[in-house]
Design a protein around this motif. Sequence first.
Motif, PDB file in Angstrom:
ATOM      1  N   HIS A 101       0.833  -1.216   0.000  1.00 20.35           N
ATOM      2  CA  HIS A 101       0.000   0.000   0.000  1.00 20.35           C
ATOM      3  C   HIS A 101       0.867   1.265   0.000  1.00 20.35           C
ATOM      4  CE1 HIS A 101      -3.972  -1.642   0.190  1.00 20.35           C
ATOM      5  NE2 HIS A 101      -3.647  -2.443   1.194  1.00 20.35           N
ATOM      6  N   ARG A 104       2.377   1.667  -3.527  1.00 14.57           N
ATOM      7  CA  ARG A 104       1.374   2.114  -4.489  1.00 14.57           C
ATOM      8  C   ARG A 104       0.992   3.564  -4.257  1.00 14.57           C
ATOM      9  NH1 ARG A 104      -2.645  -2.421  -6.657  1.00 14.57           N
ATOM     10  NH2 ARG A 104      -1.101  -4.063  -6.854  1.00 14.57           N
ATOM     11  N   ALA A 105       0.868   3.971  -2.989  1.00 16.48           N
ATOM     12  CA  ALA A 105       0.554   5.369  -2.686  1.00 16.48           C
ATOM     13  C   ALA A 105       1.684   6.291  -3.146  1.00 16.48           C
ATOM     14  CB  ALA A 105       0.306   5.546  -1.199  1.00 16.48           C
ATOM     15  N   LYS A 106       2.901   5.844  -2.949  1.00 16.35           N
ATOM     16  CA  LYS A 106       4.057   6.619  -3.392  1.00 16.35           C
ATOM     17  C   LYS A 106       4.093   6.726  -4.911  1.00 16.35           C
ATOM     18  CE  LYS A 106       8.980   6.813  -2.382  1.00 16.35           C
ATOM     19  NZ  LYS A 106      10.110   6.109  -1.785  1.00 16.35           N
ATOM     20  N   ARG A 107       3.756   5.643  -5.597  1.00 13.24           N
ATOM     21  CA  ARG A 107       3.740   5.659  -7.070  1.00 13.24           C
ATOM     22  C   ARG A 107       2.619   6.551  -7.568  1.00 13.24           C
ATOM     23  NH1 ARG A 107       1.976   0.676 -10.597  1.00 13.24           N
ATOM     24  NH2 ARG A 107       0.939   0.388  -8.623  1.00 13.24           N
ATOM     25  N   ASN A 108       1.438   6.499  -6.956  1.00 15.28           N
ATOM     26  CA  ASN A 108       0.310   7.326  -7.389  1.00 15.28           C
ATOM     27  C   ASN A 108       0.564   8.806  -7.116  1.00 15.28           C
ATOM     28  OD1 ASN A 108      -1.077   5.116  -8.302  1.00 15.28           O
ATOM     29  ND2 ASN A 108      -2.236   4.851  -6.409  1.00 15.28           N
ATOM     30  N   ARG A 109       1.272   9.100  -6.028  1.00 17.64           N
ATOM     31  CA  ARG A 109       1.601  10.505  -5.720  1.00 17.64           C
ATOM     32  C   ARG A 109       2.555  11.081  -6.751  1.00 17.64           C
ATOM     33  NH1 ARG A 109       4.635  11.013  -0.704  1.00 17.64           N
ATOM     34  NH2 ARG A 109       3.931   8.914  -0.389  1.00 17.64           N
ATOM     35  N   SER A 110       3.509  10.264  -7.203  1.00 18.34           N
ATOM     36  CA  SER A 110       4.506  10.775  -8.142  1.00 18.34           C
ATOM     37  C   SER A 110       3.962  10.878  -9.572  1.00 18.34           C
ATOM     38  CB  SER A 110       5.736   9.893  -8.123  1.00 18.34           C
ATOM     39  OG  SER A 110       5.421   8.593  -8.600  1.00 18.34           O
ATOM     40  N   GLU A 111       2.872  10.182  -9.870  1.00 16.61           N
ATOM     41  CA  GLU A 111       2.314  10.242 -11.238  1.00 16.61           C
ATOM     42  C   GLU A 111       1.446  11.416 -11.470  1.00 16.61           C
ATOM     43  OE1 GLU A 111       0.246   6.620 -11.890  1.00 16.61           O
ATOM     44  OE2 GLU A 111       2.069   5.464 -12.106  1.00 16.61           O
TER      45      GLU A 111
END
Length: 111
Positions: A101, A104-111
């Motif tokens: 989690h 995924r949160a880190k990836r969604n924040r950077s996108e």
Amino acid sequence: MPHRTKRLLLCLLLLPTLAFAHGEEILLTVAILVISPILFSLVILCIPFVPAERSRVIVVYLVAIALTFFLTSLLPYGTYNTWINWLLVLVPIAAAIAASHRLRAKRNRSE
């Protein structure tokens, strides 16, 4: 076969019954330690991850198993066997879910 040899073999055969011990409890813990990574690897292959994230989650899971096993080895097994088995199952799973989690949160924040 001489009578003396038969008596000796019978005594050797009955010797383990003096202990009245069995390994059922510890076999469950060993089975958890063997089956848990196999099931985890099957589940982690079915979930779509970026390869770097997958490897990080696997490392978190393996470290969580090692730490949980090390920390629970300090407890007396006879008293805490159910508690130890639950910890060996739930702590690595919780750590892997938390890591996935967070990644995924880190990836969604950077996108």
